[in-house]
Structures are given as structure tokens and as C-alpha cells.
Design a protein around this motif. Structure first.
Motif, PDB file in Angstrom:
ATOM      1  N   PRO A   7       0.839  -1.197   0.000  1.00 45.28           N
ATOM      2  CA  PRO A   7       0.000   0.000   0.000  1.00 45.28           C
ATOM      3  C   PRO A   7       0.873   1.246   0.000  1.00 45.28           C
ATOM      4  O   PRO A   7       1.815   1.356   0.784  1.00 45.28           O
ATOM      5  CB  PRO A   7      -0.799  -0.123   1.304  1.00 45.28           C
ATOM      6  CG  PRO A   7       0.028  -0.993   2.184  1.00 45.28           C
ATOM      7  CD  PRO A   7       0.815  -1.889   1.276  1.00 45.28           C
ATOM      8  N   LEU A   8       0.579   2.180  -0.879  1.00 46.73           N
ATOM      9  CA  LEU A   8       1.342   3.419  -1.003  1.00 46.73           C
ATOM     10  C   LEU A   8       0.399   4.590  -1.154  1.00 46.73           C
ATOM     11  O   LEU A   8      -0.746   4.441  -1.552  1.00 46.73           O
ATOM     12  CB  LEU A   8       2.248   3.369  -2.242  1.00 46.73           C
ATOM     13  CG  LEU A   8       3.298   2.275  -2.323  1.00 46.73           C
ATOM     14  CD1 LEU A   8       3.957   2.291  -3.695  1.00 46.73           C
ATOM     15  CD2 LEU A   8       4.338   2.459  -1.237  1.00 46.73           C
ATOM     16  N   ARG A   9       0.907   5.762  -0.860  1.00 49.70           N
ATOM     17  CA  ARG A   9       0.186   6.994  -1.114  1.00 49.70           C
ATOM     18  C   ARG A   9       1.005   7.755  -2.145  1.00 49.70           C
ATOM     19  O   ARG A   9       2.188   7.970  -1.969  1.00 49.70           O
ATOM     20  CB  ARG A   9       0.035   7.799   0.172  1.00 49.70           C
ATOM     21  CG  ARG A   9      -0.973   8.914   0.069  1.00 49.70           C
ATOM     22  CD  ARG A   9      -1.199   9.581   1.413  1.00 49.70           C
ATOM     23  NE  ARG A   9      -1.830   8.741   2.410  1.00 49.70           N
ATOM     24  CZ  ARG A   9      -3.143   8.564   2.539  1.00 49.70           C
ATOM     25  NH1 ARG A   9      -3.967   9.135   1.704  1.00 49.70           N
ATOM     26  NH2 ARG A   9      -3.632   7.819   3.495  1.00 49.70           N
ATOM     27  N   THR A  10       0.369   8.152  -3.242  1.00 48.08           N
ATOM     28  CA  THR A  10       1.056   8.874  -4.309  1.00 48.08           C
ATOM     29  C   THR A  10       1.326  10.309  -3.855  1.00 48.08           C
ATOM     30  O   THR A  10       0.726  10.767  -2.878  1.00 48.08           O
ATOM     31  CB  THR A  10       0.216   8.891  -5.604  1.00 48.08           C
ATOM     32  OG1 THR A  10      -0.992   9.616  -5.344  1.00 48.08           O
ATOM     33  CG2 THR A  10      -0.102   7.484  -6.078  1.00 48.08           C
ATOM     34  N   GLY A  13      -1.608  12.314  -3.040  1.00 51.17           N
ATOM     35  CA  GLY A  13      -2.457  11.858  -1.949  1.00 51.17           C
ATOM     36  C   GLY A  13      -3.336  10.668  -2.242  1.00 51.17           C
ATOM     37  O   GLY A  13      -4.033  10.179  -1.356  1.00 51.17           O
ATOM     38  N   ARG A  14      -3.319  10.151  -3.478  1.00 55.55           N
ATOM     39  CA  ARG A  14      -4.149   8.980  -3.794  1.00 55.55           C
ATOM     40  C   ARG A  14      -3.551   7.738  -3.140  1.00 55.55           C
ATOM     41  O   ARG A  14      -2.352   7.619  -2.983  1.00 55.55           O
ATOM     42  CB  ARG A  14      -4.233   8.764  -5.298  1.00 55.55           C
ATOM     43  CG  ARG A  14      -5.032   9.814  -6.019  1.00 55.55           C
ATOM     44  CD  ARG A  14      -5.130   9.572  -7.516  1.00 55.55           C
ATOM     45  NE  ARG A  14      -3.809   9.483  -8.120  1.00 55.55           N
ATOM     46  CZ  ARG A  14      -3.324   8.401  -8.738  1.00 55.55           C
ATOM     47  NH1 ARG A  14      -4.049   7.320  -8.878  1.00 55.55           N
ATOM     48  NH2 ARG A  14      -2.108   8.400  -9.245  1.00 55.55           N
ATOM     49  N   VAL A  15      -4.417   6.801  -2.758  1.00 48.68           N
ATOM     50  CA  VAL A  15      -3.988   5.543  -2.173  1.00 48.68           C
ATOM     51  C   VAL A  15      -3.953   4.483  -3.261  1.00 48.68           C
ATOM     52  O   VAL A  15      -4.898   4.339  -4.032  1.00 48.68           O
ATOM     53  CB  VAL A  15      -4.959   5.107  -1.054  1.00 48.68           C
ATOM     54  CG1 VAL A  15      -4.575   3.753  -0.501  1.00 48.68           C
ATOM     55  CG2 VAL A  15      -4.984   6.151   0.044  1.00 48.68           C
ATOM     56  N   PHE A 113      -3.326   0.023   6.770  1.00 46.61           N
ATOM     57  CA  PHE A 113      -3.363   1.131   5.829  1.00 46.61           C
ATOM     58  C   PHE A 113      -4.801   1.408   5.395  1.00 46.61           C
ATOM     59  O   PHE A 113      -5.248   2.553   5.362  1.00 46.61           O
ATOM     60  CB  PHE A 113      -2.488   0.791   4.617  1.00 46.61           C
ATOM     61  CG  PHE A 113      -2.193   1.953   3.726  1.00 46.61           C
ATOM     62  CD1 PHE A 113      -1.105   2.760   3.963  1.00 46.61           C
ATOM     63  CD2 PHE A 113      -3.005   2.223   2.638  1.00 46.61           C
ATOM     64  CE1 PHE A 113      -0.820   3.833   3.134  1.00 46.61           C
ATOM     65  CE2 PHE A 113      -2.738   3.290   1.804  1.00 46.61           C
ATOM     66  CZ  PHE A 113      -1.637   4.102   2.058  1.00 46.61           C
ATOM     67  N   HIS A 117      -7.067   4.708   6.059  1.00 47.59           N
ATOM     68  CA  HIS A 117      -7.665   5.419   4.931  1.00 47.59           C
ATOM     69  C   HIS A 117      -9.179   5.545   5.109  1.00 47.59           C
ATOM     70  O   HIS A 117      -9.763   6.588   4.838  1.00 47.59           O
ATOM     71  CB  HIS A 117      -7.317   4.708   3.624  1.00 47.59           C
ATOM     72  CG  HIS A 117      -7.759   5.445   2.398  1.00 47.59           C
ATOM     73  ND1 HIS A 117      -7.299   6.696   2.077  1.00 47.59           N
ATOM     74  CD2 HIS A 117      -8.637   5.113   1.426  1.00 47.59           C
ATOM     75  CE1 HIS A 117      -7.871   7.104   0.962  1.00 47.59           C
ATOM     76  NE2 HIS A 117      -8.690   6.158   0.547  1.00 47.59           N
ATOM     77  N   GLU A 120      -9.885   8.223   7.573  1.00 50.43           N
ATOM     78  CA  GLU A 120      -9.662   9.525   6.938  1.00 50.43           C
ATOM     79  C   GLU A 120     -10.873   9.920   6.088  1.00 50.43           C
ATOM     80  O   GLU A 120     -11.319  11.066   6.111  1.00 50.43           O
ATOM     81  CB  GLU A 120      -8.407   9.459   6.068  1.00 50.43           C
ATOM     82  CG  GLU A 120      -8.034  10.750   5.408  1.00 50.43           C
ATOM     83  CD  GLU A 120      -6.763  10.605   4.584  1.00 50.43           C
ATOM     84  OE1 GLU A 120      -6.742  11.162   3.462  1.00 50.43           O
ATOM     85  OE2 GLU A 120      -5.815   9.935   5.032  1.00 50.43           O
TER      86      GLU A 120
END
Length: 133
Positions: A7-10, A13-15, A113, A117, A120
Motif C-alpha cells: 500500500p502506497l500513497r502517491t 495523496g491517492r492511495v 493502511f 484510509h 480519513e
């Protein structure tokens, strides 16, 4: 490049879940295209042509035909490219034990993650609802 999705956040801010199958699938797709460009091109165009019908059927919450048709075409193409599954070693050897542990660890990270999210999104929704009330 690992074999498990991460899992990453660009930067914007996109997941996302980042996996390693993309490069392998693109290489296989290029090989398929070199062998039979007409058939591969027609399949890709067929997938793209379903974009608008899928959008038009969004209000049906999956009851339409276009998304299922597109998914079938995509699955066919993925199968021709060797699939996007990751094989896990089932032998009772140290590597298989490490691999199973790595899968469990990564699954916990993905779950944490996703939970963060979701919280949030809930906070943003509550703030938006309060501002519009």
C-alpha cells in the motif's frame, strides 16, 4: 521489486496498491502483440469500447452487462499473458516459511493502511456534511 502488493500513497495523496505484476504483464502483452497484432489490438479496442457503456450503467449498481463483458475480456487477456496470480511455495522449507510470514506481515500492513484510509474518509465526510448542513 517485491512479489506482494504494497500500500502506497502517491504524491498527490491517492492511495494505491503497488504490485510487481505490471511489468511482467506488459512484457507478455508485447510478446502477444508481436505474434498476432490484429487479435490483441481487437481485444484491447473491445475492452476500451466498453468504457462508455459501463459509465452509462453505473446507476444499475452492477446489474448491467457491460462491466461483466469487459471483465471477461480482461480476464481472457490476462490468462493469455500468464495471469496475475502470485504462487506461494507450499513446501515445508525455510523459504516457504519466510514467504508465508511475509504474506501475513504484508496483509497486516495493508489492513492497517486500509483502516487508516477509511477513518480519513469518514472524517472528511463528517466535515463535509457539517459544512453543508
Amino acid at each position: 521489486m517485491g512479489y506482494l502488493p504494497t500500500p502506497l500513497r502517491t504524491p498527490d495523496g491517492r492511495v494505491i496498491l503497488s504490485g510487481n505484476t505490471g511489468a511482467r504483464l506488459l512484457i507478455a502483452l508485447a510478446e502477444l502483440y508481436a505474434e498476432d497484432p490484429g487479435q490483441v489490438g481487437a481485444l484491447l479496442v473491445g475492452i476500451d469500447e466498453l468504457r462508455e457503456p459501463i459509465e452509462a450503467e453505473r446507476h444499475l449498481d452492477g446489474a448491467g452487462y457491460a462491466a461483466a463483458c469487459r471483465d471477461s475480456l480482461v480476464e481472457d487477456l490476462l490468462d493469455r499473458c500468464g495471469g496475475d496470480d502470485v504462487a506461494l511455495d507450499g513446501r515445508p522449507v525455510p523459504y516457504a516459511l519466510w514467504q508465508a510470514g511475509a504474506v501475513a506481515h504484508e496483509a497486516r500492513r495493508i489492513a492497517e493502511f486500509a483502516d487508516a484510509h477509511a477513518r480519513e474518509i469518514q472524517v472528511r465526510s463528517a466535515i463535509q456534511a457539517a459544512l453543508t448542513a
